[in-house]
Enzyme design. Sequence first.
Site, PDB file in Angstrom:
ATOM      1  N   VAL A   1       0.695  -1.111  -0.157  1.00  0.00           N
ATOM      2  CA  VAL A   1      -0.566   0.151   0.145  1.00  0.00           C
ATOM      3  C   VAL A   1       0.721   1.101  -0.017  1.00  0.00           C
ATOM      4  O   VAL A   1       0.426   2.156  -0.379  1.00  0.00           O
ATOM      5  CB  VAL A   1      -1.132   0.064   1.576  1.00  0.00           C
ATOM      6  CG1 VAL A   1      -0.177   0.435   2.511  1.00  0.00           C
ATOM      7  CG2 VAL A   1      -1.857   1.333   0.869  1.00  0.00           C
ATOM      8  N   LYS A   2       2.149   0.598   0.264  1.00  0.00           N
ATOM      9  CA  LYS A   2       2.921   2.271   0.374  1.00  0.00           C
ATOM     10  C   LYS A   2       3.350   2.531  -1.161  1.00  0.00           C
ATOM     11  O   LYS A   2       3.882   3.958  -0.860  1.00  0.00           O
ATOM     12  CB  LYS A   2       4.467   2.317   1.455  1.00  0.00           C
ATOM     13  CG  LYS A   2       3.640   1.002   2.487  1.00  0.00           C
ATOM     14  CD  LYS A   2       3.383   2.484   3.148  1.00  0.00           C
ATOM     15  CE  LYS A   2       3.347   1.973   5.119  1.00  0.00           C
ATOM     16  NZ  LYS A   2       2.707   3.100   5.679  1.00  0.00           N
ATOM     17  N   ASP A   3       3.006   2.147  -1.658  1.00  0.00           N
ATOM     18  CA  ASP A   3       3.255   2.660  -3.219  1.00  0.00           C
ATOM     19  C   ASP A   3       2.712   3.960  -3.544  1.00  0.00           C
ATOM     20  O   ASP A   3       3.301   4.775  -3.956  1.00  0.00           O
ATOM     21  CB  ASP A   3       3.258   1.667  -4.452  1.00  0.00           C
ATOM     22  CG  ASP A   3       4.177   0.978  -4.906  1.00  0.00           C
ATOM     23  OD1 ASP A   3       5.429   0.313  -3.457  1.00  0.00           O
ATOM     24  OD2 ASP A   3       3.926  -0.101  -5.479  1.00  0.00           O
TER      25      ASP A   3
END
Length: 453
Positions: free
Chosen positions: A43-45
């Site tokens: 999700v950090k993308d």
Amino acid sequence: MDFSKNILETIGNTPLVKLNKIVAEIDALVLAKVETFNPGNSVKDRMAVKMVEDAEADGRLKPGGTIIEGTSGNTGMGLALVAIIKGYKLICVISDKQSKEKMDILRAVGAKVVVCPTNVEPTDPRSYYSVSKRLAEETPNSWYVNQYDNLSNTLAHYEQTGPEIWKQTEGKITHFVVGVGTGGTISGVGKYLKEKNPNIKIWGIDTYGSVFKKYHETGIFDENEIYSYITEGIGEDILPKNVDFSLIDGFTKVTDKDAAVYTRKIAMEEAIFVGNSAGACIKGLLQLKEHFKPDDVVVVLFHDSGSRYVGKMFNDDWMRERGFLDENVTKAEDVIKDHIDKELIVVRTEELVSHAIERMRKYKISQIPVVDINGFVGSVDETDLFRSYVVDKNVAEKPIKEVMGKPFPIVKLGTSIEEVSKLFTKENDAVLVDLGNGNHHIITKYDIIGAIK
């Protein structure tokens, strides 16, 4: 032709997948937002791109600059993708509790990785918060991302993840459940969903050793709650600016063991190979099951890929060492099976106390059986030796027989763990197991504690 101009354009629009067996006891529709479909597998993308683009726009990040960030691994991976495409250098500061896979992946995509100790205060100069800030001050033309307090983190999820979930559920979502670390995901998604429907409940998953749950409930930042924990990606010993507690309806805490066990269960029962925080989320979801009704639509977010935990939660030896595998330990042989091949360290009656001390240091043990030509005749442990030293500073040059205590009890391999446990007293810190053929092995209090589930 339908193609993306670069890998960054493939971020987002991740699938929503119905969970079945693992949430069978929950009387509601449970959907997982599987963020491992992002190119950096987490999700950090999403927020990595947003933070970089916002820093470029206002001049904090200049062409050819160096991006510096303290990360648990996933944000670093997202930043690495952006750095490659946009031509920046990247330094990732990571704590030593993070998996080796995360560190190796960061190096594989060109990041310089600096590893810091986990079990220190945030203000300690060795902490990964402090080291990140120091490197940013020392490195020319650099930008310190600071995902904890950088509100572009929250904005990314407000602009992307929240709208995706609303659209995918056709606005029918009633609950959003997610692990909380930097706070960007829960705050960004929560803000968007509550603007669409104020009745949607937002639940955060916390871990033991973190301050979020108590602070949310009482407004007290309790430093006594802070201690080192194993679960990766959620929980904090600080209050990041990205955590908007006013948007969160409640927290539930999940143990390290439960998070690890349920991480494996997701793979085995749903065929979804995701990371440690996903296991915490599923266990937390089950802890909250009384909050859900048959017509509810519950969305839980899975942060990252299980490939980053192959050497940890998906490794039997790692799980076993921490007592996370529910194995049936009922007999003496079960307690010692993982180290039964190790030699029993002994000391002889006529050897000097200094020899026993040397062996304790060398093998990192606390007690040693004493033998003579007839067999086991006594024992020594570090407590005995310390007491003897207090009485006589020259004790190191005395023979063992002058300071030894009673011999350790001896049991057979098939002796029940209950019977073995009864043999441990204030005066006795170990039990010997007769392996047959004149061989023996030792069971310590540490072994018994390790067998407790």
